[in-house]
Write an enzyme that holds these catalytic residues in place. Structure first.
Site, short mmCIF file in Angstrom:
data_model
loop_
_atom_site.label_atom_id
_atom_site.label_comp_id
_atom_site.label_asym_id
_atom_site.label_seq_id
_atom_site.Cartn_x
_atom_site.Cartn_y
_atom_site.Cartn_z
N MET A 71 0.83 -1.21 0.00
CA MET A 71 0.00 0.00 0.00
C MET A 71 0.87 1.26 0.00
SD MET A 71 -2.65 -1.20 2.98
CE MET A 71 -3.66 0.29 2.92
N ALA A 72 2.01 1.18 0.67
CA ALA A 72 2.92 2.32 0.78
C ALA A 72 4.33 1.80 1.03
CB ALA A 72 2.49 3.25 1.91
N SER A 73 5.32 2.59 0.61
CA SER A 73 6.72 2.18 0.77
C SER A 73 7.56 3.37 1.20
CB SER A 73 7.24 1.61 -0.55
OG SER A 73 8.61 1.29 -0.45
N ALA A 74 8.41 3.16 2.19
CA ALA A 74 9.29 4.22 2.68
C ALA A 74 10.70 3.65 2.87
CB ALA A 74 8.76 4.80 3.98
N SER A 75 11.59 4.47 3.40
CA SER A 75 13.00 4.08 3.48
C SER A 75 13.25 2.97 4.49
CB SER A 75 13.87 5.29 3.83
OG SER A 75 13.43 5.87 5.04
N ALA A 128 10.57 0.85 5.99
CA ALA A 128 9.62 -0.28 5.92
C ALA A 128 8.59 -0.02 4.83
CB ALA A 128 8.94 -0.46 7.27
N GLN A 129 7.77 -1.05 4.58
CA GLN A 129 6.63 -0.88 3.69
C GLN A 129 5.42 -1.57 4.29
OE1 GLN A 129 8.22 -2.38 -0.03
NE2 GLN A 129 7.17 -4.34 0.18
N LYS A 168 3.08 -3.98 8.61
CA LYS A 168 4.27 -3.16 8.33
C LYS A 168 5.51 -4.05 8.47
CE LYS A 168 6.38 1.29 9.56
NZ LYS A 168 6.23 2.51 10.39
N ASP A 217 5.76 13.13 14.59
CA ASP A 217 6.02 13.05 13.15
C ASP A 217 4.72 13.37 12.40
OD1 ASP A 217 7.72 12.68 11.01
OD2 ASP A 217 7.36 10.54 10.86
#
Length: 551
Positions: A131-135, A137-138, A153, A288
């Site tokens: 659904m989403a991806s970051a530096s 985790a995804q 996650k 955050d």
């Protein structure tokens, strides 16, 4: 010592800097300054000079090319407006923590390894497309055996090794900057990297994030303005986090929210209310709160996700913040300066009148604007920068608070540009101050301490009788310790030892000299006497030398 792999990575970093026209960063150091003239003699340098974008843009682009760990470092650096120029901080705040996803079958293997059995034993449905991806985790959508919708996650494979490698390089770069860069000591790069290392390593522990989510959920249980998803603890591991799946509109999609009939004014004010309630009521705030992890229900209730970074303040920090903001609101700059000295945020010998004048020079221009245009976050920034000139050490938790406040303020005014953050926030600060220092605070503190007081109350008469009885019979002994007196006692003992050693050494040296003088006149044992004299002389000299060195 730098390993070969680190050296190769450093060369790559330098190549990226050169490619983005940041050669002045490298050649500005004392190490390379002697050869800087070579660059100035190069036609290439002068031909490309006019084509380069502004310096902050080049820094941002270089960090993007260096990879997700450096992007995240740039994001955190953008919050340190007390250390870097405003235009650079503004540009770094544009960095996006979005990287290509890793394969879904790889995420499946990580989850199965964490659980120790096939994923089908736990989940009825696991969507391999994230659904989403970051530096770090995804996130994948999934369904539990009982039919509940969840999100999973998953930490990126080998992310810890990558982070430790790049953070190690940042430490090396920071140490070089501190040693060779003229701005190094003022900007304290090693301290900045250390703060970053702690923050990013904390984000690697998803059980820690789960605990943060559980605490926030408990604080806002039953709230009609903020919802925090539930944690599935039995399925959560250090590298896997399972949360209740939420449904809402990203807060950044303002037009979509307006279409749903959500009041932008109410949404903006409730965002401020949530933040100050977290800071002053709960002392546990989501740190955050940029638009990415915030969603809104059709009813207008906020939904928060992504709890990797949270903050809290001590009671002293809370009081410092509340009293300073209230004093600033009332233009009582003397009180602002006084608070800094009282709390020892600046040295005790700081002249309050001088500090007050410096604060006034910063704050008065701000009050020429309408209250709705005054930035809370920038006020704190100006206050910290002014206080730093008087040797104030800004605490990390307040820097985190300032960053979050800037996020909240920016978000609130994006939703409702006329948002008067001061009018919205002031009641929370006044209420908190009343609860902390008024009669209500006294009653609450008494109530909290009552169990402890009643537990020991029965012992007080016996202890008092014993003290009075010992005093009347001359048996009362007071044991009192003082660091200064203890240090003085140690210094006296050291001095006495040195004196004794000096006397002993001198005596041995004199005795050795006498024996050496008498040795030839002693017929039977001249060799023995001479040897003894030499030994005493050497020993005495050694003892004297040691006592002198110690002194």
């Amino acid at each position: 010592m730098i390993h070969l792999s680190e050296a190769v990575r450093l060369l790559h970093i330098n190549w990226i800097l050169l490619r983005h026209g940041l050669d002045e960063v490298i050649l500005a150091t004392h190490l390379f300054r002697p050869i800087r003239f070579i660059l100035y003699l190069s036609p290439w340098y002068w031909l490309r000079r006019d084509k380069l974008p502004p310096y902050p843009v080049r820094v941002r682009r270089a960090l993007e090319d260096l990879g997700p760990i450096f992007v995240k470092f740039g994001q955190i650096l953008s919050t340190r407006r007390d250390l870097i120029p405003t235009e650079l901080a503004d540009e770094l705040s544009k960095l996006q923590d979005a990287v290509p996803p890793f394969p879904g079958d790889q995420a499946r293997k990580i989850i199965e390894k964490a659980y120790g059995h096939p994923i089908e034993d736990v989940l009825d449905d696991f969507e391999e497309t994230p659904m989403a991806s970051a530096s770090i985790a995804q996130v994948h959508a999934a369904t539990l055996k009982n039919g509940k919708k969840v999100v999973v996650k998953v930490l990126r494979p080998d992310i810890e090794r990558t982070i430790r490698r790049d953070v190690g390089l940042l430490h090396i770069i920071a140490a070089l900057a501190n040693k060779y860069w003229k701005e190094g000591r003022r900007l304290r790069p090693q301290e900045v990297v250390a703060d970053y290392e702690k923050t990013i390593l904390d984000e690697l522990d998803l059980q820690r994030e789960a605990a943060n989510a559980a605490q926030l959920r408990r604080n806002w249980e039953g709230s009609d303005i903020l919802f925090v998803p539930d944690v599935y603890w039995d399925l959560t591991r250090k590298n896997v986090l399972v949360l209740e799946r939420i449904s809402g509109t990203p807060v950044s999609e303002v037009e979509s929210l307006k279409t749903q009939g959500v009041s932008m004014k109410k949404l903006g004010e409730q965002g401020v209310e949530i933040f100050f309630t977290q800071v002053f009521r709960d002392n546990f705030f989501h740190a955050d709160m940029h638009p990415g992890p915030i969603f809104v229900e059709p009813s207008g209730r906020y939904i928060a996700v992504d709890f990797g970074i949270v903050g809290s303040l001590t009671i002293e920090d809370q009081r410092y913040l509340a009293e300073n903001l209230l004093a600033f609101f009332n233009r009582d700059y003397y009180r602002v300066a006084e608070l800094h000295v009282e709390s020892e945020w600046v040295p005790k010998d700081t002249r309050v009148d001088e500090f007050e004048a410096a604060i006034r020079s910063v704050c008065e221009p701000i009050f020429n604007k309408p209250l709705s245009e005054i930035s809370f976050g920038h006020f704190l920034l100006n206050l910290f920068q002014t206080a730093r000139r008087f040797n104030m050490e800004v605490q990390p938790q307040l820097v985190l608070l300032q960053k979050t406040l800037l996020y909240i303020e920016g978000l609130g005014r994006q939703l409702y540009p006329e948002l008067d953050l001061w009018t919205t926030a002031k009641p929370f600060m006044e209420r908190w101050m009343e609860e902390q220092v008024g009669p209500k605070a006294f009653v609450q503190k008494l109530r909290r301490n009552l169990p402890k007081m009643t537990e020991h109350a029965a012992d007080i008469p016996i202890l008092a009788h014993k003290v009075l009885n010992d005093a009347s019979q001359g048996r009362l002994v007071v044991n009192w310790q003082s660091e200064s007196l203890e240090q003085m006692r140690e210094e006296l003992q050291t001095s006495q030892r040195n004196t004794i050693e000096a006397i002993t050494g001198a005596s041995m040296l004199v005795s050795g000299s006498l024996l050496l003088t008498l040795g030839p006149s002693v017929m039977l044992s001249a060799a023995v006497v001479t040897t003894a004299g030499i030994a005493l002389g050497i020993g005495g000299s050694a003892i004297l030398l040691r006592s002198w060195l110690r002194a």
